[in-house]
Design a protein around this motif. Sequence first.
Motif, short mmCIF file in Angstrom:
data_model
loop_
_atom_site.label_atom_id
_atom_site.label_comp_id
_atom_site.label_asym_id
_atom_site.label_seq_id
_atom_site.Cartn_x
_atom_site.Cartn_y
_atom_site.Cartn_z
N GLN A 163 0.86 -1.18 0.00
CA GLN A 163 0.00 0.00 0.00
C GLN A 163 0.90 1.22 0.00
O GLN A 163 1.90 1.28 0.71
N SER A 164 0.55 2.19 -0.82
CA SER A 164 1.32 3.42 -0.91
C SER A 164 1.32 4.17 0.41
O SER A 164 0.40 4.02 1.23
N ASP A 165 2.35 4.96 0.65
CA ASP A 165 2.44 5.77 1.86
C ASP A 165 1.63 7.06 1.75
O ASP A 165 1.55 7.83 2.71
N ASP A 166 1.05 7.32 0.58
CA ASP A 166 0.26 8.54 0.40
C ASP A 166 -0.88 8.59 1.42
O ASP A 166 -1.46 7.55 1.79
N LYS A 167 -1.24 9.79 1.84
CA LYS A 167 -2.27 10.01 2.85
C LYS A 167 -3.59 9.34 2.47
O LYS A 167 -4.25 8.72 3.29
#
Length: 190
Positions: A163-167
Amino acid sequence: MKISKLLIAAVLFIATSNAFAQDTEKDAHSLTIGIPQVALLDIESTAAKAISLKATAPTEAGEKVEFNQSNSDLWLNYSSIVGNESSRAITVQITDGDVPSGIDLTVSANKYEGDGEGTMGEIAEKSIVLNNKKATNIIKGIGSAYTGNGAKKGHNLTYRITQSDDKDAYANLNFDESTTLTITYTLSDN
């Protein structure tokens, strides 16, 4: 007596002229040696070259989808003959498709293994994020070398989805974005 001296002189002259008329004891010719320029790259697999990475759906309400899958079935094989003062690198890039929103796709290459010889390449970056279509060095410094042919020879590749670290990464997940990507490796001169 004059005839015998004359006959002896004629015999000596013929024998001497035959000795001087023989070929020399040495001769030479040219020989050309050709070494081809070689730049060959192949992806081999312990299973299949088409791999699949799927997130794990939760079994209980309230749990999240897990994105921690990986695959290490693929191997980079190469054969290379370079010229003076030159080396080659292998780049990796997505050439068709897009990574779904909210997910990071990474690839890493391991140190060379196998029964080849020569100046093997080194790992350029530990882990490469493939979320764009930019070609990135994965192996560098390849000289005149060969890895051996087949799985378990060359550089083992590990693909991983997370999963991406983007908010808003989880909020951006969309099952309609399931896709097939084309990942291209290129061996070229530095």
